[in-house]
Design a protein around this motif. Structure first.
Motif, PDB file in Angstrom:
ATOM      1  N   GLN A  40       0.691  -1.344  -0.046  1.00 46.36           N
ATOM      2  CA  GLN A  40       0.073   0.043  -0.133  1.00 46.36           C
ATOM      3  C   GLN A  40       0.918   1.256  -0.067  1.00 46.36           C
ATOM      4  OE1 GLN A  40      -3.376  -0.488  -0.429  1.00 46.36           O
ATOM      5  NE2 GLN A  40      -2.765  -2.381  -0.497  1.00 46.36           N
ATOM      6  N   VAL A  41       2.083   1.013   0.029  1.00 47.59           N
ATOM      7  CA  VAL A  41       3.000   2.438   0.196  1.00 47.59           C
ATOM      8  C   VAL A  41       3.116   2.742  -1.435  1.00 47.59           C
ATOM      9  CG1 VAL A  41       5.513   2.996   0.210  1.00 47.59           C
ATOM     10  CG2 VAL A  41       4.571   1.439   1.736  1.00 47.59           C
ATOM     11  N   PRO A  42       2.902   4.239  -1.598  1.00 46.16           N
ATOM     12  CA  PRO A  42       2.930   4.791  -2.904  1.00 46.16           C
ATOM     13  C   PRO A  42       4.076   4.135  -3.644  1.00 46.16           C
ATOM     14  CG  PRO A  42       2.385   6.333  -1.461  1.00 46.16           C
ATOM     15  CD  PRO A  42       2.778   5.357  -0.635  1.00 46.16           C
ATOM     16  N   GLN A  43       3.840   3.774  -5.143  1.00 47.81           N
ATOM     17  CA  GLN A  43       4.741   2.978  -5.997  1.00 47.81           C
ATOM     18  C   GLN A  43       5.990   3.920  -6.096  1.00 47.81           C
ATOM     19  OE1 GLN A  43       4.541  -0.125  -7.343  1.00 47.81           O
ATOM     20  NE2 GLN A  43       6.581   0.125  -7.276  1.00 47.81           N
ATOM     21  N   LYS A  44       5.845   5.221  -6.022  1.00 45.47           N
ATOM     22  CA  LYS A  44       7.068   6.302  -6.229  1.00 45.47           C
ATOM     23  C   LYS A  44       7.666   6.234  -5.009  1.00 45.47           C
ATOM     24  CE  LYS A  44       7.544  11.199  -6.897  1.00 45.47           C
ATOM     25  NZ  LYS A  44       7.319  12.331  -6.144  1.00 45.47           N
ATOM     26  N   ALA A  45       7.293   6.134  -3.672  1.00 47.96           N
ATOM     27  CA  ALA A  45       8.171   5.859  -2.555  1.00 47.96           C
ATOM     28  C   ALA A  45       9.036   4.763  -2.623  1.00 47.96           C
ATOM     29  CB  ALA A  45       7.350   6.120  -1.281  1.00 47.96           C
ATOM     30  N   ALA A  46       8.525   3.540  -2.965  1.00 48.25           N
ATOM     31  CA  ALA A  46       9.090   2.413  -3.063  1.00 48.25           C
ATOM     32  C   ALA A  46      10.182   2.594  -4.111  1.00 48.25           C
ATOM     33  CB  ALA A  46       8.061   1.215  -3.294  1.00 48.25           C
ATOM     34  N   ASP A  47       9.922   2.860  -5.247  1.00 51.17           N
ATOM     35  CA  ASP A  47      10.886   3.041  -6.417  1.00 51.17           C
ATOM     36  C   ASP A  47      11.928   3.814  -5.992  1.00 51.17           C
ATOM     37  OD1 ASP A  47       9.384   1.218  -7.885  1.00 51.17           O
ATOM     38  OD2 ASP A  47       8.549   2.888  -9.186  1.00 51.17           O
ATOM     39  N   GLU A  48      11.880   4.953  -5.232  1.00 48.76           N
ATOM     40  CA  GLU A  48      12.946   5.847  -4.860  1.00 48.76           C
ATOM     41  C   GLU A  48      13.957   4.993  -4.057  1.00 48.76           C
ATOM     42  OE1 GLU A  48      13.223  10.138  -2.599  1.00 48.76           O
ATOM     43  OE2 GLU A  48      12.155   8.454  -1.724  1.00 48.76           O
ATOM     44  N   VAL A  49      13.470   4.064  -3.183  1.00 47.65           N
ATOM     45  CA  VAL A  49      14.540   3.621  -2.138  1.00 47.65           C
ATOM     46  C   VAL A  49      15.137   2.511  -3.013  1.00 47.65           C
ATOM     47  CG1 VAL A  49      12.865   2.293  -0.849  1.00 47.65           C
ATOM     48  CG2 VAL A  49      15.053   2.841   0.213  1.00 47.65           C
ATOM     49  N   ILE A  50      14.188   1.792  -3.930  1.00 48.31           N
ATOM     50  CA  ILE A  50      14.807   0.777  -4.294  1.00 48.31           C
ATOM     51  C   ILE A  50      15.915   1.087  -5.319  1.00 48.31           C
ATOM     52  CG2 ILE A  50      14.409  -1.077  -6.214  1.00 48.31           C
ATOM     53  CD1 ILE A  50      11.346  -1.581  -4.784  1.00 48.31           C
ATOM     54  N   ASN A  51      15.820   2.108  -6.156  1.00 51.21           N
ATOM     55  CA  ASN A  51      16.680   2.747  -7.130  1.00 51.21           C
ATOM     56  C   ASN A  51      18.090   3.338  -6.541  1.00 51.21           C
ATOM     57  OD1 ASN A  51      15.178   1.933  -9.255  1.00 51.21           O
ATOM     58  ND2 ASN A  51      13.810   3.983  -9.356  1.00 51.21           N
ATOM     59  N   TRP A  52      17.687   3.903  -5.313  1.00 53.82           N
ATOM     60  CA  TRP A  52      18.810   4.342  -4.462  1.00 53.82           C
ATOM     61  C   TRP A  52      19.894   3.072  -4.075  1.00 53.82           C
ATOM     62  CZ3 TRP A  52      20.206   3.581   0.619  1.00 53.82           C
ATOM     63  CH2 TRP A  52      21.506   4.133   0.968  1.00 53.82           C
ATOM     64  N   VAL A  53      19.145   2.226  -3.581  1.00 59.37           N
ATOM     65  CA  VAL A  53      19.954   0.787  -3.181  1.00 59.37           C
ATOM     66  C   VAL A  53      20.888   0.365  -4.484  1.00 59.37           C
ATOM     67  CG1 VAL A  53      19.953  -1.390  -2.345  1.00 59.37           C
ATOM     68  CG2 VAL A  53      18.421   0.204  -1.345  1.00 59.37           C
ATOM     69  N   TYR A  54      20.158   0.217  -5.833  1.00 58.86           N
ATOM     70  CA  TYR A  54      20.837  -0.234  -6.843  1.00 58.86           C
ATOM     71  C   TYR A  54      22.194   0.480  -6.946  1.00 58.86           C
ATOM     72  CZ  TYR A  54      16.903  -3.139  -8.207  1.00 58.86           C
ATOM     73  OH  TYR A  54      15.874  -4.065  -8.425  1.00 58.86           O
ATOM     74  N   GLU A  55      22.152   1.767  -6.740  1.00 60.63           N
ATOM     75  CA  GLU A  55      23.246   2.747  -6.752  1.00 60.63           C
ATOM     76  C   GLU A  55      24.189   2.462  -6.004  1.00 60.63           C
ATOM     77  OE1 GLU A  55      21.276   6.576  -7.419  1.00 60.63           O
ATOM     78  OE2 GLU A  55      20.423   6.012  -9.278  1.00 60.63           O
ATOM     79  N   GLN A  56      24.092   2.166  -4.771  1.00 61.39           N
ATOM     80  CA  GLN A  56      25.127   1.967  -3.714  1.00 61.39           C
ATOM     81  C   GLN A  56      26.212   0.923  -3.845  1.00 61.39           C
ATOM     82  OE1 GLN A  56      24.904   4.695  -1.462  1.00 61.39           O
ATOM     83  NE2 GLN A  56      23.136   4.805  -2.972  1.00 61.39           N
ATOM     84  N   THR A  57      27.267   1.156  -3.308  1.00 62.56           N
ATOM     85  CA  THR A  57      28.346   0.093  -3.681  1.00 62.56           C
ATOM     86  C   THR A  57      28.249  -1.122  -2.732  1.00 62.56           C
ATOM     87  OG1 THR A  57      29.887   1.163  -2.085  1.00 62.56           O
ATOM     88  CG2 THR A  57      30.070   1.866  -4.248  1.00 62.56           C
ATOM     89  N   ASP A  58      28.969  -2.287  -3.096  1.00 62.12           N
ATOM     90  CA  ASP A  58      28.804  -3.220  -2.150  1.00 62.12           C
ATOM     91  C   ASP A  58      29.427  -3.155  -1.067  1.00 62.12           C
ATOM     92  OD1 ASP A  58      27.696  -4.934  -4.655  1.00 62.12           O
ATOM     93  OD2 ASP A  58      29.693  -5.527  -5.212  1.00 62.12           O
ATOM     94  N   ASP A  59      30.539  -2.289  -1.006  1.00 63.59           N
ATOM     95  CA  ASP A  59      31.317  -1.942   0.283  1.00 63.59           C
ATOM     96  C   ASP A  59      30.636  -1.119   1.038  1.00 63.59           C
ATOM     97  OD1 ASP A  59      33.890  -2.249   1.545  1.00 63.59           O
ATOM     98  OD2 ASP A  59      33.989  -0.123   1.095  1.00 63.59           O
ATOM     99  N   PHE A  60      29.894  -0.348   0.617  1.00 68.24           N
ATOM    100  CA  PHE A  60      29.077   0.553   1.418  1.00 68.24           C
ATOM    101  C   PHE A  60      28.011  -0.132   2.221  1.00 68.24           C
ATOM    102  CE2 PHE A  60      25.613   3.750   1.921  1.00 68.24           C
ATOM    103  CZ  PHE A  60      26.233   4.645   3.143  1.00 68.24           C
ATOM    104  N   MET A  61      27.402  -1.098   1.514  1.00 66.26           N
ATOM    105  CA  MET A  61      26.245  -2.034   2.389  1.00 66.26           C
ATOM    106  C   MET A  61      26.549  -3.007   2.972  1.00 66.26           C
ATOM    107  SD  MET A  61      23.792  -2.124  -1.269  1.00 66.26           S
ATOM    108  CE  MET A  61      22.502  -3.162  -0.853  1.00 66.26           C
ATOM    109  N   PHE A  62      27.794  -3.939   2.540  1.00 70.20           N
ATOM    110  CA  PHE A  62      28.016  -4.923   3.170  1.00 70.20           C
ATOM    111  C   PHE A  62      29.191  -5.342   4.150  1.00 70.20           C
ATOM    112  CE2 PHE A  62      25.118  -6.158  -0.698  1.00 70.20           C
ATOM    113  CZ  PHE A  62      23.969  -6.808   0.212  1.00 70.20           C
ATOM    114  N   LYS A  63      29.109  -5.764   5.322  1.00 73.07           N
ATOM    115  CA  LYS A  63      30.243  -6.269   5.989  1.00 73.07           C
ATOM    116  C   LYS A  63      30.537  -7.632   5.654  1.00 73.07           C
ATOM    117  CE  LYS A  63      30.311  -7.039  10.513  1.00 73.07           C
ATOM    118  NZ  LYS A  63      30.571  -6.588  12.004  1.00 73.07           N
ATOM    119  N   VAL A  64      31.592  -8.139   5.303  1.00 74.30           N
ATOM    120  CA  VAL A  64      31.946  -9.566   4.779  1.00 74.30           C
ATOM    121  C   VAL A  64      32.899 -10.246   5.732  1.00 74.30           C
ATOM    122  CG1 VAL A  64      32.396 -11.016   2.677  1.00 74.30           C
ATOM    123  CG2 VAL A  64      31.511  -8.902   2.283  1.00 74.30           C
TER     124      VAL A  64
END
Lengths: 198, 198
Positions: free
Chosen positions: B127-151
């Motif tokens: 029920q979250v507006p599509q625009k708000a969901a797409d905004e954060v999904i697209n932002w995630v796609y642009e982040q580097t692996d290193d910024f996101m994950f500890k391995v």
């Protein structure tokens, strides 16, 4: 052949191999949804409790249930009961509960197919010859719902999902975020369960 | 945008809604597979232990892991640890183990998006507006692996799946089949766990 019980091709891709249990779970889930009059679950309002355990075969039907119902493990809507049975309880807070199980007569007839001879020899599903897999899958599509499933209303079934919370804090030892429910205390400081060593 | 980290459309269909955690789990699983040099699991040889629990959000990444790795709950290859953390251990008996967790800095940056303001108000993901969901999904796609994950390599991680068996018997009370591991005895007769009332 009952085409409404044939899972979409992506269901087999998700599952990883072509076995008869994926379509059985798909059909079980579809019938349970019709029984309870519920739609495919988009969010977090429908629950399934498969009565399977570990260390036994034929539990692949759980993936079929995930596919058709939208009740996925990743949405915290599904939990095995560890009873070692080929059955599942479907529960919707507003619609009630129903249990579907595979009838022993069906399991006996089913178990005679060549597919299971391969499996009992330790051959993994993806390595069973396609012809043997298709033979049993197609046979299943031709069976009646009544021959396959025992259906039991469960008017007394109770389940309350735990209250959710977005609150989280950092573990004072590893620095990782922990959701509050799982935060523990050690030497007066907030810690995660692994760092607590409890 | 890293297109190799975009899940197939059927992954969102499987999951039921469009949220940022499905792609995060998909990416985490893909990276872990590359790290361990394992292929998508067709059968029963690869295991994942997500460190999530219940009653907290953001666990949808587990479905992304199921989709990309083929390690599914329905094949008994996945079990939550109930630590309340956004992390998972990936284990292959022949390749070893690795732990991927979301970094706190990523979680903090991520949590500022409007999508989560809706979620904290109790609005379900679909029920979250599509625009708000797409905004954060697209932002995630642009982040580097290193910024996101500890391995973290986990050379000492141990796990042995239980020995499997096809043996089963009928419960002397309800008549349903039970796999042997879960068969109990009552008044000298074989029974299933629910009928045993143990």
């Amino acid at each position: 052949m009952k085409t409404e019980y044939v899972p979409p091709e992506w269901a087999f891709e998700f599952h990883g191999h072509r076995c008869p249990f994926l379509p059985i779970g798909y059909r079980m889930g579809k019938l349970a949804m019709e029984y309870l009059k519920v739609e495919r679950e988009k969010d977090h309002g429908f629950f399934v409790f498969p009565e399977c355990g570990e260390g036994h075969p034929q539990i692949c039907f759980i993936d079929g249930i995930q596919v058709i119902t939208g009740v996925t493990y990743g949405k915290s809507l599904m939990e095995k009961t560890y009873y070692g049975k080929l059955a599942a309880i479907f529960f919707h807070p507003k619609k009630g509960a129903v249990r579907y199980s595979l009838k022993p007569e069906f399991i006996d007839a089913f178990g005679k197919f060549e597919f299971f001879a391969y499996r009992k020899k330790g051959i993994e599903p993806s390595q069973v010859p396609q012809k043997a897999a298709d033979e049993v899958i197609n046979w299943v599509y031709e069976q009646t719902d009544d021959f396959m499933f025992k259906v039991e209303a469960k008017p007394d079934f109770k389940f309350s999902p735990v209250k959710g919370s977005f609150n989280k804090a950092k573990c004072s030892i590893c620095g990782e975020y922990v959701f509050e429910r799982y935060l523990r205390t050690k030497d007066g400081k907030p810690v995660c369960i692994p760092c607590s060593e409890y």
